[in-house]
Design a protein around this motif. Structure first.
Motif, PDB file in Angstrom:
ATOM      1  N   THR A 108       0.804  -1.219   0.000  1.00 42.39           N
ATOM      2  CA  THR A 108       0.000   0.000   0.000  1.00 42.39           C
ATOM      3  C   THR A 108       0.841   1.276   0.000  1.00 42.39           C
ATOM      4  OG1 THR A 108      -0.180  -0.088   2.422  1.00 42.39           O
ATOM      5  CG2 THR A 108      -1.961  -1.105   1.124  1.00 42.39           C
ATOM      6  N   THR A 109       2.156   1.142   0.027  1.00 39.35           N
ATOM      7  CA  THR A 109       3.018   2.330   0.063  1.00 39.35           C
ATOM      8  C   THR A 109       3.906   2.441  -1.168  1.00 39.35           C
ATOM      9  OG1 THR A 109       4.686   1.126   1.366  1.00 39.35           O
ATOM     10  CG2 THR A 109       3.052   2.434   2.586  1.00 39.35           C
ATOM     11  N   GLY A 110       3.615   1.663  -2.211  1.00 33.88           N
ATOM     12  CA  GLY A 110       4.411   1.749  -3.431  1.00 33.88           C
ATOM     13  C   GLY A 110       5.841   1.294  -3.259  1.00 33.88           C
ATOM     14  N   ALA A 111       6.037   0.243  -2.467  1.00 29.11           N
ATOM     15  CA  ALA A 111       7.396  -0.175  -2.109  1.00 29.11           C
ATOM     16  C   ALA A 111       8.212  -0.636  -3.308  1.00 29.11           C
ATOM     17  CB  ALA A 111       7.336  -1.288  -1.061  1.00 29.11           C
ATOM     18  N   LEU A 112       7.599  -1.311  -4.265  1.00 29.09           N
ATOM     19  CA  LEU A 112       8.373  -1.855  -5.387  1.00 29.09           C
ATOM     20  C   LEU A 112       9.068  -0.734  -6.157  1.00 29.09           C
ATOM     21  CD1 LEU A 112       6.029  -4.653  -6.779  1.00 29.09           C
ATOM     22  CD2 LEU A 112       7.842  -4.837  -5.075  1.00 29.09           C
ATOM     23  N   GLN A 113       8.340   0.334  -6.462  1.00 30.20           N
ATOM     24  CA  GLN A 113       8.948   1.445  -7.189  1.00 30.20           C
ATOM     25  C   GLN A 113       9.967   2.175  -6.323  1.00 30.20           C
ATOM     26  OE1 GLN A 113       8.348   2.156 -10.568  1.00 30.20           O
ATOM     27  NE2 GLN A 113      10.256   3.275 -10.162  1.00 30.20           N
ATOM     28  N   HIS A 114       9.646   2.345  -5.056  1.00 33.60           N
ATOM     29  CA  HIS A 114      10.571   3.023  -4.138  1.00 33.60           C
ATOM     30  C   HIS A 114      11.890   2.273  -4.039  1.00 33.60           C
ATOM     31  CE1 HIS A 114      11.900   5.358  -0.650  1.00 33.60           C
ATOM     32  NE2 HIS A 114      12.249   4.208  -0.101  1.00 33.60           N
ATOM     33  N   VAL A 115      11.810   0.961  -3.875  1.00 40.14           N
ATOM     34  CA  VAL A 115      13.024   0.144  -3.779  1.00 40.14           C
ATOM     35  C   VAL A 115      13.848   0.260  -5.057  1.00 40.14           C
ATOM     36  CG1 VAL A 115      13.834  -2.262  -3.721  1.00 40.14           C
ATOM     37  CG2 VAL A 115      12.133  -1.467  -2.067  1.00 40.14           C
ATOM     38  N   SER A 116      13.197   0.207  -6.200  1.00 42.04           N
ATOM     39  CA  SER A 116      13.914   0.339  -7.470  1.00 42.04           C
ATOM     40  C   SER A 116      14.598   1.700  -7.578  1.00 42.04           C
ATOM     41  CB  SER A 116      12.946   0.140  -8.642  1.00 42.04           C
ATOM     42  OG  SER A 116      12.455  -1.185  -8.676  1.00 42.04           O
ATOM     43  N   ASP A 117      13.900   2.759  -7.182  1.00 40.07           N
ATOM     44  CA  ASP A 117      14.447   4.104  -7.316  1.00 40.07           C
ATOM     45  C   ASP A 117      15.635   4.333  -6.382  1.00 40.07           C
ATOM     46  OD1 ASP A 117      12.488   4.618  -9.184  1.00 40.07           O
ATOM     47  OD2 ASP A 117      11.195   5.740  -7.812  1.00 40.07           O
ATOM     48  N   VAL A 118      15.483   3.968  -5.115  1.00 42.43           N
ATOM     49  CA  VAL A 118      16.568   4.202  -4.159  1.00 42.43           C
ATOM     50  C   VAL A 118      17.755   3.291  -4.464  1.00 42.43           C
ATOM     51  CG1 VAL A 118      17.220   4.244  -1.721  1.00 42.43           C
ATOM     52  CG2 VAL A 118      14.941   4.995  -2.409  1.00 42.43           C
ATOM     53  N   GLY A 119      17.456   2.062  -4.883  1.00 43.10           N
ATOM     54  CA  GLY A 119      18.544   1.162  -5.252  1.00 43.10           C
ATOM     55  C   GLY A 119      19.331   1.673  -6.443  1.00 43.10           C
ATOM     56  N   ALA A 120      18.635   2.195  -7.447  1.00 41.24           N
ATOM     57  CA  ALA A 120      19.321   2.754  -8.620  1.00 41.24           C
ATOM     58  C   ALA A 120      20.167   3.954  -8.225  1.00 41.24           C
ATOM     59  CB  ALA A 120      18.298   3.141  -9.683  1.00 41.24           C
ATOM     60  N   TYR A 121      19.651   4.789  -7.330  1.00 42.45           N
ATOM     61  CA  TYR A 121      20.404   5.947  -6.839  1.00 42.45           C
ATOM     62  C   TYR A 121      21.700   5.509  -6.159  1.00 42.45           C
ATOM     63  CZ  TYR A 121      21.503   9.940  -3.796  1.00 42.45           C
ATOM     64  OH  TYR A 121      22.133  10.957  -3.129  1.00 42.45           O
ATOM     65  N   LEU A 122      21.611   4.512  -5.297  1.00 44.57           N
ATOM     66  CA  LEU A 122      22.797   4.023  -4.603  1.00 44.57           C
ATOM     67  C   LEU A 122      23.809   3.436  -5.574  1.00 44.57           C
ATOM     68  CD1 LEU A 122      21.349   2.377  -1.375  1.00 44.57           C
ATOM     69  CD2 LEU A 122      23.287   3.952  -1.436  1.00 44.57           C
ATOM     70  N   ARG A 123      23.345   2.593  -6.481  1.00 43.88           N
ATOM     71  CA  ARG A 123      24.287   1.943  -7.404  1.00 43.88           C
ATOM     72  C   ARG A 123      24.971   2.972  -8.308  1.00 43.88           C
ATOM     73  NH1 ARG A 123      19.930  -1.399  -7.710  1.00 43.88           N
ATOM     74  NH2 ARG A 123      19.428  -0.768  -9.836  1.00 43.88           N
ATOM     75  N   GLU A 124      24.206   3.954  -8.781  1.00 42.99           N
ATOM     76  CA  GLU A 124      24.790   4.978  -9.654  1.00 42.99           C
ATOM     77  C   GLU A 124      25.898   5.747  -8.948  1.00 42.99           C
ATOM     78  OE1 GLU A 124      23.513   9.178 -11.867  1.00 42.99           O
ATOM     79  OE2 GLU A 124      21.975   7.899 -10.945  1.00 42.99           O
ATOM     80  N   HIS A 125      25.641   6.143  -7.717  1.00 39.28           N
ATOM     81  CA  HIS A 125      26.618   6.964  -7.014  1.00 39.28           C
ATOM     82  C   HIS A 125      27.777   6.133  -6.459  1.00 39.28           C
ATOM     83  CE1 HIS A 125      23.312   9.845  -7.325  1.00 39.28           C
ATOM     84  NE2 HIS A 125      24.215  10.783  -7.115  1.00 39.28           N
ATOM     85  N   LEU A 126      27.537   4.887  -6.120  1.00 37.70           N
ATOM     86  CA  LEU A 126      28.643   4.019  -5.711  1.00 37.70           C
ATOM     87  C   LEU A 126      29.619   3.821  -6.864  1.00 37.70           C
ATOM     88  CD1 LEU A 126      26.722   1.317  -3.650  1.00 37.70           C
ATOM     89  CD2 LEU A 126      28.501   2.836  -2.751  1.00 37.70           C
ATOM     90  N   SER A 127      29.082   3.686  -8.068  1.00 33.87           N
ATOM     91  CA  SER A 127      29.933   3.429  -9.237  1.00 33.87           C
ATOM     92  C   SER A 127      30.914   4.566  -9.497  1.00 33.87           C
ATOM     93  CB  SER A 127      29.066   3.209 -10.479  1.00 33.87           C
ATOM     94  OG  SER A 127      28.241   2.073 -10.334  1.00 33.87           O
ATOM     95  N   GLY A 128      30.601   5.758  -9.044  1.00 35.63           N
ATOM     96  CA  GLY A 128      31.472   6.887  -9.308  1.00 35.63           C
ATOM     97  C   GLY A 128      32.496   7.160  -8.237  1.00 35.63           C
ATOM     98  N   LEU A 129      32.549   6.318  -7.195  1.00 37.54           N
ATOM     99  CA  LEU A 129      33.450   6.590  -6.082  1.00 37.54           C
ATOM    100  C   LEU A 129      34.833   5.990  -6.312  1.00 37.54           C
ATOM    101  CD1 LEU A 129      31.162   6.074  -2.953  1.00 37.54           C
ATOM    102  CD2 LEU A 129      31.926   8.224  -3.964  1.00 37.54           C
ATOM    103  N   GLN A 130      35.855   6.737  -5.936  1.00 36.01           N
ATOM    104  CA  GLN A 130      37.212   6.227  -6.013  1.00 36.01           C
ATOM    105  C   GLN A 130      37.366   5.045  -5.058  1.00 36.01           C
ATOM    106  OE1 GLN A 130      40.194   9.133  -5.077  1.00 36.01           O
ATOM    107  NE2 GLN A 130      41.910   7.768  -5.481  1.00 36.01           N
ATOM    108  N   GLY A 131      37.998   3.995  -5.549  1.00 35.22           N
ATOM    109  CA  GLY A 131      38.196   2.801  -4.745  1.00 35.22           C
ATOM    110  C   GLY A 131      37.156   1.734  -4.956  1.00 35.22           C
TER     111      GLY A 131
END
Length: 427
Positions: A330-353
């Motif tokens: 009832t809280t739209g979790a599937l889309q939320h999980v996809s969005d926050v997960g994509a945000y994390l993966r995108e920004h992790l990929s740009g980190l040194q190390g």
């Protein structure tokens, strides 16, 4: 209550009662004090705990010394709704105050309703069924028995993958590939063979009419968050069907919206298993697991009296499962999980190390440019974040599914400093 605690701790004259129940529930005492008592009272199978946690709210927890942490591990993908979610706690409290345990000589409305809900979310065909357990390992044990019921003198092999982790009970351990987990307890139940990870040719070569079941994790969590390719999952479904073997998917870590789908295999069209194991996030922190069988052929393999459980599917556990699924749905979790997960993966990929990032939704693994992942876990704790190392150079995130991008951003901002501290500590 104080009298109960005093009586319990005073039964052994060598153990003096040192706290009452109110102090225990409040987490009174320092972390060092509790760790010293831990070392004298509990088996050392987990080593020394990293902290003594006493309270949680949402995505945050606090230790006995008052330190706050952003929990990016969620009890290893268990606390789907974070800590102390008000709806789940109210449902669990209400159910426990109404009817707690009844044994499986009886059923309850919550047990029936949770089974129906899971079958609906899994898009299971007519004839599908659910068996409730208390944990993922127990669900895997039930799956092993299901595989054995699909066996004949000629059909006697069970295939699993290199890198697999399916639990530590004996049947589940036989499916787990890590030698350090297996060897101290051999001989394990026989007939299990491990084949190379994500290698369709190797699977095709291993598969014939002697195979009773193939057991797979859509994403191997303990191995460092390694996803199977869609091509491999499709081939696994086709080959098992061709040779009369069961396809059993271990969705203990990947199920219950963790990847942005209710179950990770739903990312691949046409892959419907014969059975699926669930646990972890299903109860939102309350212990509950399940074996779901798909269709009449798999569901009738185990008949009355051939398997059982005392606590599995009790009213409180299944109420927790229903409450957790209700909030997610009832809280739209599937889309939320996809969005926050994509945000994390995108920004992790740009980190040194950071040399590689894997995963789906909020199950994420990332590799480092050196073997300092365990030191990074400790540095993260000092900085106020709970993460996990699955190997010397790999970190894993499996936070509550309610994690916000703002909360994720605080970790991403702190991570470069955390990695620098870890490198220096291991230099």
């Amino acid at each position: 209550m104080n009298e109960i605690v005093a009586a319990a701790t005073g039964r052994n004259a060598a153990v003096a009662p040192t706290t009452d129940s109110a102090e225990v529930l409040a987490g009174a005492g320092s972390g060092a004090d509790w760790l010293a008592r831990y070392g004298e009272a509990l088996m050392g199978v987990f080593g020394t705990p990293q902290r003594v946690l006493v309270r949680g709210s949402g995505c945050y927890v606090w230790d006995a010394d008052g330190n706050e942490y952003l929990d990016l591990l969620g009890g290893i993908a268990v606390n789907a709704l974070g800590h102390a979610h008000p709806f789940v706690t109210s449902v669990v409290s209400s159910q426990l105050a109404t009817l707690g345990h009844i044994s499986n000589f009886f059923t309850s409305p919550t047990q029936v309703a949770l089974a129906e809900k899971l079958l609906g979310l899994a898009q299971a065909p007519a004839g599908s069924r659910v068996f409730f357990t208390n944990s993922g390992a127990e669900a895997l044990e039930a799956a092993v028995k299901l595989a054995r019921r699909n066996s004949t003198p000629q059909r006697h092999r069970i295939l699993a993958l290199d890198g697999a982790f399916h639990g530590r009970t004996m049947g589940a351990l036989a499916l787990t590939s890590k030698k350090a987990y297996r060897e101290p307890f051999e001989p394990l139940p026989g007939g299990v063979e491990h084949v190379p990870f994500d290698d369709v040719d190797a699977l095709r070569a291993a598969m014939d009419e002697t195979v009773a079941a193939l057991v797979l994790e859509p994403i191997q969590g303990e191995a460092g968050v390694r996803p199977l390719s869609p091509e491999y999952l499709s081939a696994a479904r086709a080959l098992t069907r061709e040779h009369g073997a069961l396809l059993i998917l271990d969705e203990v870590q990947t199920g219950i919206a963790r990847t942005g789908r209710w179950f990770a295999h739903q990312w691949v069209d046409g892959v419907l298993p014969d059975a699926m194991t669930l646990a972890k996030g299903l109860g939102g922190g309350f212990p509950v697991g399940a074996l779901v069988t798909f269709g009449e052929d798999a569901s009738t393999l185990i008949s009355a009296g051939q398997h059982g459980t005392t606590f599995g599917g009790n009213p409180v556990a299944t109420a927790a499962g229903l409450a957790t699924l209700h909030v997610l749905e009832t809280t739209g979790a599937l889309q939320h999980v996809s969005d926050v997960g994509a945000y994390l993966r995108e920004h992790l990929s740009g980190l040194q190390g950071v040399t590689a990032v894997r995963g789906e939704g909020l199950l994420i693994g990332f590799d480092l440019d050196g073997g300092y992942a365990p030191a990074a876990v400790q540095a993260a704790l000092t900085a106020g974040f709970i993460i996990n190392a699955t190997g010397p150079a790999t970190l894993r995130l499996a936070p509550p599914l309610i994690l916000t991008t703002g909360q994720a951003a605080t970790f991403l901002e702190a991570l470069p400093s955390i990695l620098t501290t870890a490198r220096e500590a291991t230099a």
